[in-house]
Design a protein around this motif. Sequence first.
Motif, PDB file in Angstrom:
ATOM      1  N   GLY A  54       0.798  -1.109  -0.094  1.00 59.25           N
ATOM      2  CA  GLY A  54      -0.043  -0.062   0.003  1.00 59.25           C
ATOM      3  C   GLY A  54       0.914   1.264   0.085  1.00 59.25           C
ATOM      4  O   GLY A  54       2.124   1.113  -0.028  1.00 59.25           O
ATOM      5  N   ASP A  68      -4.659   1.254  -0.337  1.00 56.05           N
ATOM      6  CA  ASP A  68      -4.728  -0.222  -0.055  1.00 56.05           C
ATOM      7  C   ASP A  68      -3.683  -0.697  -1.020  1.00 56.05           C
ATOM      8  O   ASP A  68      -3.213  -0.223  -2.003  1.00 56.05           O
ATOM      9  N   ILE A  74      -7.939   4.301   1.525  1.00 58.18           N
ATOM     10  CA  ILE A  74      -8.813   3.727   2.724  1.00 58.18           C
ATOM     11  C   ILE A  74      -9.142   4.724   3.712  1.00 58.18           C
ATOM     12  O   ILE A  74     -10.286   4.625   4.189  1.00 58.18           O
ATOM     13  N   VAL A  87      -2.686   1.339   6.706  1.00 57.93           N
ATOM     14  CA  VAL A  87      -2.287   0.629   5.493  1.00 57.93           C
ATOM     15  C   VAL A  87      -2.075  -0.879   5.908  1.00 57.93           C
ATOM     16  O   VAL A  87      -2.549  -2.096   5.332  1.00 57.93           O
ATOM     17  N   TRP A  90      -4.972  -2.807   7.101  1.00 57.19           N
ATOM     18  CA  TRP A  90      -6.104  -3.233   6.190  1.00 57.19           C
ATOM     19  C   TRP A  90      -6.356  -4.489   5.618  1.00 57.19           C
ATOM     20  O   TRP A  90      -5.296  -5.101   5.260  1.00 57.19           O
TER      21      TRP A  90
END
Length: 132
Positions: A54, A68, A74, A87, A90
């Motif tokens: 990411g 992402d 995100i 990140v 996620w």
Amino acid sequence: MTIAEHPAGRLYVPGAVSATDPVAPTAGIVPRAVTWSKVDTGFHVASKAGEYVGSVDTTPDGHFVAFDATSAPIGRYADLSEAKTAVLSWKPERARMRDRHVGRIVHPIAASAGLVAGVTAAFGALLTVFPA
């Protein structure tokens, strides 16, 4: 630069100016071997074993937008470390759906186990107060 204006064409280039910038693990997040590279002014890329994880881009107003592994946004964060943590933590939609499904199955089981434990404790307390 807004999220819609994010230059999705920017790619991680091995050997670009980079510095390892570890993010302190927070509660519930398992630390991973992720390398953060600053590949452009205000643009940080995360990779794990050479695979793109990411990125985080800085907006003109000083916020940080996390993306992402598919370069989908995100969220927007006030702090770089918060964006990096987002990140790293996620999960793809499919994984989140699986987690919700497992939660729907496990929650009633956990509630039942708690109920049994509570009844057992109450019964034990009654036997202590009123021995047989």
